[in-house]
Design an enzyme around this catalytic site. Structure first.
Site, PDB file in Angstrom:
ATOM      1  N   HIS A 169     -36.587   2.547  -2.333  1.00  0.00           N
ATOM      2  CA  HIS A 169     -36.031   1.208  -2.420  1.00  0.00           C
ATOM      3  C   HIS A 169     -35.910   0.570  -4.026  1.00  0.00           C
ATOM      4  O   HIS A 169     -35.254  -0.307  -4.607  1.00  0.00           O
ATOM      5  CB  HIS A 169     -37.084   0.120  -2.197  1.00  0.00           C
ATOM      6  CG  HIS A 169     -36.962   0.138  -0.646  1.00  0.00           C
ATOM      7  ND1 HIS A 169     -37.716   0.996   0.217  1.00  0.00           N
ATOM      8  CD2 HIS A 169     -36.332  -0.671   0.346  1.00  0.00           C
ATOM      9  CE1 HIS A 169     -37.809   0.570   1.510  1.00  0.00           C
ATOM     10  NE2 HIS A 169     -36.655  -0.284   1.559  1.00  0.00           N
ATOM     11  N   GLY A 170     -36.539   1.652  -4.970  1.00  0.00           N
ATOM     12  CA  GLY A 170     -36.321   1.081  -6.453  1.00  0.00           C
ATOM     13  C   GLY A 170     -37.497   1.832  -7.369  1.00  0.00           C
ATOM     14  O   GLY A 170     -38.375   2.078  -6.920  1.00  0.00           O
TER      15      GLY A 170
END
Length: 354
Positions: A200-201
């Protein structure tokens, strides 16, 4: 994800390979726009046969009606529910320096339902847009907040991501162990969720989010497959399993939303009575009309989530007729009036950021 979509699954139970025979087929697959940005995550072998099917190259009024129907549901979820709840989540996470207990719970729950209605709303709109072209995208949400265990939650939430985690992370990691056991399988699940969190990051918050879900699934499996059998314990009552699961997911989502650990701890401290009971922010930051509208939206979100069938179940029973089409277009018209009258900012889908 692009690689996942274009290669065959290492899972032995996967369907036979469907090759991309030429560049135009490849270009069609990778540019088919409805699910391109935020899912559902699709594999070429579930898409290419649909593109090649002759009957899908003809206009289908039934599919157009069904597509507009579920698209309107997704639009309502996003614009009316998710964006309204976002105001509470934003005030709690980003604006306030300190929160009361009530405000802490309002903040976390607002974001949990915002995330669900935002993401499932996008999925509904993607499914609807694809149906206009006679293409059926896979279901991505199946009433996840009705789950009574964290393992069941991941069978209902972002279903295509769960499939990706199993086929391309869990299976690959599990094969590393020469003598697979239940314990090594649990370790593989835990590592897979850590990686999925990082996907997701590049943030420790996302890693911690993955850690919490991986830990939850592992504990769930140990409880149901080891501890209960060893000590001959009865399963948890469904209501208790649901209560634990929902609150666990809600707490994990705090780390998914917060900008840093300080923000996450601010909300957690408020939720667990470490910041007092005084209303610091919401009582003064919102006028009476806003409170009434957001409160109504929150009740609507709870009712839709727990009291009704999900959008894909509704779509299965949808039979196009002129009265139904009239209601659909009336709903879209009302949403447009709401957008032009009350929405004064650009609102992206949450998963556009991932």
């Amino acid at each position: 994800m692009d690689s996942y979509a274009q290669i065959d699954s290492p899972n032995a139970g996967a369907k036979p390979s469907t090759k991309l025979s030429n560049f135009l087929d490849y270009a069609l697959f990778v540019t088919f726009f409805p699910q391109l940005i935020a899912g559902p995550i699709v594999h070429h072998k579930e898409m290419m046969p649909q593109f090649a099917k002759d009957s899908n190259k003809r206009i289908s009024l039934d599919n157009i009606a069904s597509g507009v129907f579920i698209f309107s549901i997704g639009l309502f979820k996003k614009v009316v529910i998710a964006d309204s709840l976002a105001k509470i989540a934003t005030m709690g996470f980003d604006t306030s320096k300190v929160l009361s207990a009530l405000e802490g719970w309002m903040t976390s729950l607002a974001y949990t339902f915002q995330l669900y209605f935002d993401f499932s709303g996008y999925t509904d709109m993607a499914i609807g847009a694809a149906l206009l072209f006679n293409i059926h995208l896979p279901q991505n949400f199946n009433s996840p907040f009705k789950a009574s265990s964290i393992a069941e939650f991941w069978q209902r939430w972002h279903i295509t991501l769960s499939r990706f985690i199993f086929d391309y992370l869990y299976v690959s990691i599990a094969r590393i162990f020469s003598n697979p056991t239940f314990h090594t399988s649990m370790l593989a699940i835990f590592i897979a969720f850590l990686i999925a969190g990082l996907w997701h990051g590049a943030s420790w918050l996302f890693v911690f989010f993955g850690l919490l879900h991986g830990l939850g699934v592992v504990i769930n499996h140990y409880w149901s497959k080891k501890i209960r059998k060893k000590y001959k314990l009865k399963p948890l009552p469904v209501w208790l399993g649901w209560f634990i699961t929902f609150n666990y997911v809600n707490i994990a989502n705090i780390f998914f939303r917060a900008k840093d650990f300080v923000d996450a701890l601010k909300v957690l401290k408020a939720m667990f009575l470490m910041s007092g009971f005084k209303n610091y922010l919401f009582s003064t930051a919102l006028d009476h009309t806003s409170k009434l509208f957001i409160g109504t939206t929150a009740i609507l979100a709870l009712g839709i989530t727990f009291g009704f069938k999900n959008s894909c179940q509704v779509l299965e029973n949808f039979k196009p007729s002129w009265p139904q089409l009239g209601w659909i277009y009336a709903t879209i018209f009302c949403i447009e009036l709401y957008i032009f009258g009350y929405v004064n900012r650009v609102s992206e889908f949450i998963y556009f950021n991932f």
